[in-house]
Enzyme design. Sequence first.
Site, PDB file in Angstrom:
ATOM      1  N   ARG A  57      38.724  -9.282  -2.206  1.00  0.00           N
ATOM      2  CA  ARG A  57      39.700  -7.973  -2.263  1.00  0.00           C
ATOM      3  C   ARG A  57      40.451  -8.257  -0.854  1.00  0.00           C
ATOM      4  O   ARG A  57      41.481  -7.550  -0.729  1.00  0.00           O
ATOM      5  CB  ARG A  57      39.031  -6.770  -2.349  1.00  0.00           C
ATOM      6  N   ARG A  71      43.125   3.926  -4.311  1.00  0.00           N
ATOM      7  CA  ARG A  71      42.825   2.400  -4.665  1.00  0.00           C
ATOM      8  C   ARG A  71      43.808   1.636  -4.944  1.00  0.00           C
ATOM      9  O   ARG A  71      43.914   0.241  -4.631  1.00  0.00           O
ATOM     10  CB  ARG A  71      41.884   2.478  -5.889  1.00  0.00           C
ATOM     11  N   ARG A  83      31.192   9.458 -15.757  1.00  0.00           N
ATOM     12  CA  ARG A  83      32.348   9.159 -15.245  1.00  0.00           C
ATOM     13  C   ARG A  83      32.276   8.762 -13.586  1.00  0.00           C
ATOM     14  O   ARG A  83      31.437   9.452 -13.126  1.00  0.00           O
ATOM     15  CB  ARG A  83      33.276  10.393 -15.418  1.00  0.00           C
ATOM     16  N   LYS A 130      38.696  -5.723 -15.545  1.00  0.00           N
ATOM     17  CA  LYS A 130      38.220  -6.997 -14.984  1.00  0.00           C
ATOM     18  C   LYS A 130      36.499  -6.600 -15.441  1.00  0.00           C
ATOM     19  O   LYS A 130      35.882  -7.679 -15.818  1.00  0.00           O
ATOM     20  CB  LYS A 130      38.155  -6.877 -13.539  1.00  0.00           C
ATOM     21  N   ARG A 160      38.078   6.719 -18.542  1.00  0.00           N
ATOM     22  CA  ARG A 160      36.821   5.850 -18.614  1.00  0.00           C
ATOM     23  C   ARG A 160      35.672   6.384 -18.478  1.00  0.00           C
ATOM     24  O   ARG A 160      35.425   7.446 -17.650  1.00  0.00           O
ATOM     25  CB  ARG A 160      37.203   4.984 -17.398  1.00  0.00           C
TER      26      ARG A 160
HETATM   27  P1  AMP Z   1      35.199  -1.401  -8.115  1.00  0.00           P
HETATM   28  O1  AMP Z   1      34.058  -0.881  -9.036  1.00  0.00           O
HETATM   29  O2  AMP Z   1      35.488  -2.552  -8.187  1.00  0.00           O
HETATM   30  O3  AMP Z   1      36.616  -0.361  -8.714  1.00  0.00           O
HETATM   31  O4  AMP Z   1      35.095  -0.945  -6.723  1.00  0.00           O
HETATM   32  C1  AMP Z   1      34.911   0.520  -6.464  1.00  0.00           C
HETATM   33  C2  AMP Z   1      34.894   0.763  -5.008  1.00  0.00           C
HETATM   34  O5  AMP Z   1      33.976   0.052  -4.023  1.00  0.00           O
HETATM   35  C3  AMP Z   1      36.151   0.260  -4.207  1.00  0.00           C
HETATM   36  O6  AMP Z   1      37.097   1.305  -4.449  1.00  0.00           O
HETATM   37  C4  AMP Z   1      35.788  -0.006  -2.744  1.00  0.00           C
HETATM   38  O7  AMP Z   1      35.755   1.258  -2.147  1.00  0.00           O
HETATM   39  C5  AMP Z   1      34.588  -0.510  -2.898  1.00  0.00           C
HETATM   40  N1  AMP Z   1      34.497  -1.979  -2.968  1.00  0.00           N
HETATM   41  C6  AMP Z   1      34.132  -2.682  -4.122  1.00  0.00           C
HETATM   42  N2  AMP Z   1      34.374  -3.995  -4.032  1.00  0.00           N
HETATM   43  C7  AMP Z   1      35.000  -4.269  -2.654  1.00  0.00           C
HETATM   44  C8  AMP Z   1      35.269  -5.512  -2.067  1.00  0.00           C
HETATM   45  N3  AMP Z   1      35.323  -6.498  -2.437  1.00  0.00           N
HETATM   46  N4  AMP Z   1      35.782  -5.194  -0.775  1.00  0.00           N
HETATM   47  C9  AMP Z   1      35.899  -3.505  -0.162  1.00  0.00           C
HETATM   48  N5  AMP Z   1      35.633  -2.552  -0.932  1.00  0.00           N
HETATM   49  C10 AMP Z   1      35.030  -3.045  -2.185  1.00  0.00           C
END
Ligand code: AMP
Length: 218
Positions: A88, A172, A160, A14, A127
């Site tokens: 989410r 996750r 990282r 994404k 990554r």
């Molecule tokens: P990401 O970078 O999108 O993988 O997000 C990393 C972490 O941030 C996730 O595992 C959640 O802990 C938190 N997070 C990011 N976006 C959201 C969201 N829309 N709702 C809840 N937690 C989020």
Amino acid sequence: MTTIILLGPPGAGKGTQARRLVEARGVVQLSTGDMLREAQASGTEMGKRVADVMARGELVTDEIVIGLIREKLSAGLAGGFIFDGFPRTLAQADALEALLAEMGLGLDAVIEMRVDDKALVARITARATCDGCGEVYNDITKPIPTDGQCTICGGTTFKRRADDNEDSLRQRLMEYYKKTSPLIGYYHAKGQLQAVDGLGEIDAVAKAIADILGQAKS
Ligand code: AMP
């Protein structure tokens, strides 16, 4: 004006595709994950509160992320928005719809990026991100250049993510299937969902997304 949601599990690509869309279409990327990591890096109270939850791979509260998005949207209209990692949960999807409606906007497309779980583990544990500009590299599919310099900003330090390990990733993925994947049915029922195969080369996935957006109203 383009308003797009990129939906998909962690590691689906994404962020990478959102950055491509920013370059190609001049839209603003709204990544709640990036916003939360920035809050942590700058040591805000909220950043401290969410650190453990994020490290475990759980979702932070709807209230916090909806607040972050509300703040960014109220900062003004750009050429459009790409939501990356938001919404989410169904509550977040409802809140987004209401916020966009207040601005007189609707969604042009919700694009689901499909990638199987095995590929996600391999991608995520390989990554690394440029410290300077956030460009995402991957030891397997897109290694850091041999001269050690980021192709976008020339930066030479890469990190990282603390949550890019197998334990957090498992959590996750669980959160994704339990709380986020219902959004696929939700947007499908609204006639807004389109899907791309996220397993292909970055350029091929970008082309598939561009094809979808070519058909969407702009
Ligand atoms: P990401 O970078 O999108 O993988 O997000 C990393 C972490 O941030 C996730 O595992 C959640 O802990 C938190 N997070 C990011 N976006 C959201 C969201 N829309 N709702 C809840 N937690 C989020």
